[in-house]
Design an enzyme around this catalytic site. Sequence first.
Site, PDB file in Angstrom:
ATOM      1  N   GLY A   1       0.836  -1.199   0.000  1.00 23.21           N
ATOM      2  CA  GLY A   1       0.000   0.000   0.000  1.00 23.21           C
ATOM      3  C   GLY A   1       0.869   1.247   0.000  1.00 23.21           C
TER       4      GLY A   1
ATOM      5  N   LEU B   1      -0.940   7.391   2.502  1.00 24.88           N
ATOM      6  CA  LEU B   1      -0.118   8.172   3.434  1.00 24.88           C
ATOM      7  C   LEU B   1       0.691   7.273   4.344  1.00 24.88           C
ATOM      8  CD1 LEU B   1      -2.558  11.064   4.314  1.00 24.88           C
ATOM      9  CD2 LEU B   1      -0.463  11.182   2.979  1.00 24.88           C
ATOM     10  N   ALA B   2       0.077   6.227   4.901  1.00 23.51           N
ATOM     11  CA  ALA B   2       0.802   5.356   5.817  1.00 23.51           C
ATOM     12  C   ALA B   2       1.882   4.576   5.074  1.00 23.51           C
ATOM     13  CB  ALA B   2      -0.166   4.402   6.512  1.00 23.51           C
TER      14      ALA B   2
ATOM     15  N   SER C   1     -16.222  17.997   1.701  1.00 23.24           N
ATOM     16  CA  SER C   1     -15.398  18.076   2.914  1.00 23.24           C
ATOM     17  C   SER C   1     -16.136  18.617   4.133  1.00 23.24           C
ATOM     18  CB  SER C   1     -14.199  18.968   2.640  1.00 23.24           C
ATOM     19  OG  SER C   1     -13.575  19.306   3.851  1.00 23.24           O
TER      20      SER C   1
ATOM     21  N   ARG D   1     -18.909  13.644  13.366  1.00 29.24           N
ATOM     22  CA  ARG D   1     -19.553  13.077  12.186  1.00 29.24           C
ATOM     23  C   ARG D   1     -20.708  12.134  12.506  1.00 29.24           C
ATOM     24  NH1 ARG D   1     -14.066  12.124   8.575  1.00 29.24           N
ATOM     25  NH2 ARG D   1     -13.822  14.331   8.107  1.00 29.24           N
TER      26      ARG D   1
ATOM     27  N   GLU E   1      -5.287   3.403   8.177  1.00 27.87           N
ATOM     28  CA  GLU E   1      -6.691   2.983   8.307  1.00 27.87           C
ATOM     29  C   GLU E   1      -6.817   1.463   8.426  1.00 27.87           C
ATOM     30  OE1 GLU E   1      -9.228   4.495   5.195  1.00 27.87           O
ATOM     31  OE2 GLU E   1     -11.030   3.560   6.015  1.00 27.87           O
TER      32      GLU E   1
ATOM     33  N   ARG F   1     -14.166   8.481  14.240  1.00 21.18           N
ATOM     34  CA  ARG F   1     -12.972   9.278  13.976  1.00 21.18           C
ATOM     35  C   ARG F   1     -13.359  10.743  13.776  1.00 21.18           C
ATOM     36  NH1 ARG F   1     -10.751  11.297   9.659  1.00 21.18           N
ATOM     37  NH2 ARG F   1     -11.913  10.096   8.114  1.00 21.18           N
TER      38      ARG F   1
ATOM     39  N   LEU G   1      -5.527  11.589   8.217  1.00 22.70           N
ATOM     40  CA  LEU G   1      -4.252  11.936   7.603  1.00 22.70           C
ATOM     41  C   LEU G   1      -3.179  11.968   8.689  1.00 22.70           C
ATOM     42  CD1 LEU G   1      -5.369  14.769   5.162  1.00 22.70           C
ATOM     43  CD2 LEU G   1      -5.521  12.316   4.926  1.00 22.70           C
TER      44      LEU G   1
END
Lengths: 247, 646
Positions: free
Chosen positions: B48, B51-52, B292, B338, B433, B443, B449
């Site tokens: 993968g 970002l990670a 967003s 959220r 994730e 979250r 991020l």
Amino acid sequence: MKVYLKVWRQRNAQDPGRFVDYTVDGINPDMSFLEMLDVLNNRLISQGEDPIAFDSDCREGICGTCGLYINGRPHGPLPRATTCQVHMRHFKDGETIVIEPWRAKAFPVIKDLVVDRSAFDRIIQAGGYISVNTGQAPDGNAIPIPKEDASKAFDAATCIGCGACVAACKNASAMLFVAAKVAHLGRLPQGRIEARERVLNMLSQMEKEGFGGCTNTGACEAECPKGISLENIAFLNREFIKAKISF
Amino acid sequence: MTLYSISDKKLDGKCPTGPIEKRWTQHKASLRLVSPANKRRLDVIVVGTGLAGSSAAASLAELGYNVKVFCYQDSARRAHSIAAQGGINAAKNYMNDGDSVFRLFYDTVKGGDYRARESNVYRLAEVSANIIDQCVAQGVPFAREYGGYLDNRSFGGVQVSRTFYAKGQTGQQLLLGAYQALMRQVARGQAVLYSSHEMLDLVVIDGKARGIIARNLITGELERHGAHAVVLCTGGYGNVFFLSTNAKNSNATAIWRAHRRGAFFGNPCFTQIHPTCIPVSGDYQSKLTLMSESLRNDGRIWVPKKKDDPRKPTEIPEEERDYYLERRYPAFGNLVPRDVASRAAKERCDAGYGVGPSKMAVYLDFSDAIKRMGRAAIEAKYGNLFEIYQLITDENPYETPMRIYPAVHYTMGGLWVDYNLMSTIPGLFVCGEANFSDHGANRLGASALMQGLADGYFVLPYTIGDYLADDIRTPKIDTRHEAFEEAEKSVNERIEKLLSVRGKTPVDVLHRKLGLTMWDYCGMSRNAEGLKKALQIIDDLEDEFWKDVAVPGTGKEWNRELEKAGRVADFFELARLMCLDALHREESCGGHFREEYQTEDGEALRRDDLFSYVAAWEYTGHRQPPVLHKEDLIFEYCKPTVRSYK
């Protein structure tokens, strides 16, 4: 609505390829262009036929995976949009739509409408970065950057690496792609340190990959889904001249 | 039949003890190191390149490990982190508004409805500031003020401004920073990139993760890759629902195959339904697009006070509008977390106040903000989001309110990991994730991020060394080992099985049915009866899949339908575990809302005495009852209270 498609089919890089006609009806104008192709593909699959190979991923215009040459234009008729952001409402009922892959020597066809764009990765590897290891960074506010410079760097950095610029260019040049990275990093103080090597190495890699040279026709800017400006090519040219005369 | 059994041994997250602000520092000091000469002998696989993955692969290569990095996309830059819009949190307190590491930690634990580990979350908050520094040094063009300093904005569930951003394309800019760092290591030869490769199995030798089986998606060839450790950074599993904000090809195969090989799966039912997405418009729809959360800084959410109001939104006068978030949650207003915002939208639509053609939408209105700040200011802040909205809906959000509805966005659940980010298989690390660790049951915005980059840049590079210190004498992993043989054979058999069905129903059709089932019974609200029904439907759909799926072509070529079929086959198995986990958790917390457990005014009712634990599931076989392992959650600094945003 109903549309007539002429789709480029090519089994693999060796196959010469040809256009195949398809008729798709029962289309809702709010469908995206790729959803229309999904509908067609699912129909072909149910009939035991080979579906049309095309690529896409995020389907919201940011990953740069999709890229079809539609009616002679990269990403189709809509300005500032990727293929996945084009909807059927942008076509007429009964229209004939020609769909081709990106055509460039440096982007060989894998299958049908899917091409190999790994050349772009190799161009970035040639210098499209700032050499900083994890842990070396000073405080984020230690280097104030004028808002205008940051904002121009950002505009250049919004390139999604889709390759539409190459597909649009009569020389199949990747100059806008290279320039966007050279300008993104070169406009920031952090990026100045390697500016000279960056522009020389990235341009030389572009040539090695088989992309053509830039003759400033501006087709790339006109077709770029992110509106990357030709100004970046002017910036690159200045960087190139500076790099050539300074030691 | 019993659905699952419970292990009587408690699972240990191996978190350090002592004062929370010293735990990570002291832990780092106690971790073993690997010398530069020995790093050269050690191979690490990273799967993968979001970002990670990109940040982990680049950082490990910088340290001198030999890194092999895999992604299914044709370029590492296309991983779905690229689509993250709003921003990244960091406790810099540049705004002088009272932010601190402790406050970010506290907000995150509370935002997660007290179902995350305190030690992990504190570490996340602690390294958050370093992430911003690192990204700025890489050339990430964050938004700035006229004085040249970094700008911040506010996100849901908090009362400070700590979110760094680059217009509505923060994920793209952060990912390009990490991607470029990775490309630099590829150029140095310290990392080798395998794009258009999909991991299809994990190879375990003597109980340790020692490699993967990957399929070259261009040629169809299966490849064996060995390494001393394997790091999965393969993102979330929101695509179980078919319609989600995930990329079309995002999938759970890597983590699910690792689960089948022995990695426990943590809190699979914790999924995030994001409140502001563009609503579903037809049954041909292939994905949903996020608007967003940053828009809730300036947009106001409302529905008409009158049911089935036929008027255009712009014709409905102020006094006939119900700004239901501001009404119900005056302290946080439109910036509630959220899960709260999503449930409130569902409640209004279910009660008959929904808007738009489907009546399953609410308004997000910028007219007040445009009056206050002018159109140019709104354009500068949110221009690209407004453009995306108009491209999809053909409506101009500067003139008429956006229509939005919740959609599946993120999965808090994932492979269980200890404090060192190692799964229950030694040598298998999981970041971003794909792991379960930091967000509890919900979250907060701009924290994904942060977590992806924290894991990749600042946590894994330290913790993996402690594991590899034992491996400095282990020679290169021999891919002729029988474990590789067995894994490759099983992958091959599965591909052959998928190709041999030769049925009539396309993968998408069956996937869509699965998704709808999950949305109806394991979505924004759940109940025992529905979940039991879903378990039955999933079994039936899975049977139908293996009897009637149509996968054209062969395994030895570019074959997207074959890729999709493999992923959906895994989604059926995962969907079953998600429903089971949701059924077993007889409480409401964060995004997991069980209708049987709610307060009088419809808020989530946690049951801390019974469910203050991480549910980590052990695989025992296909359709066999899994084993539930519990890791107790201990709260020393954030005492669980009723989460109030009123």
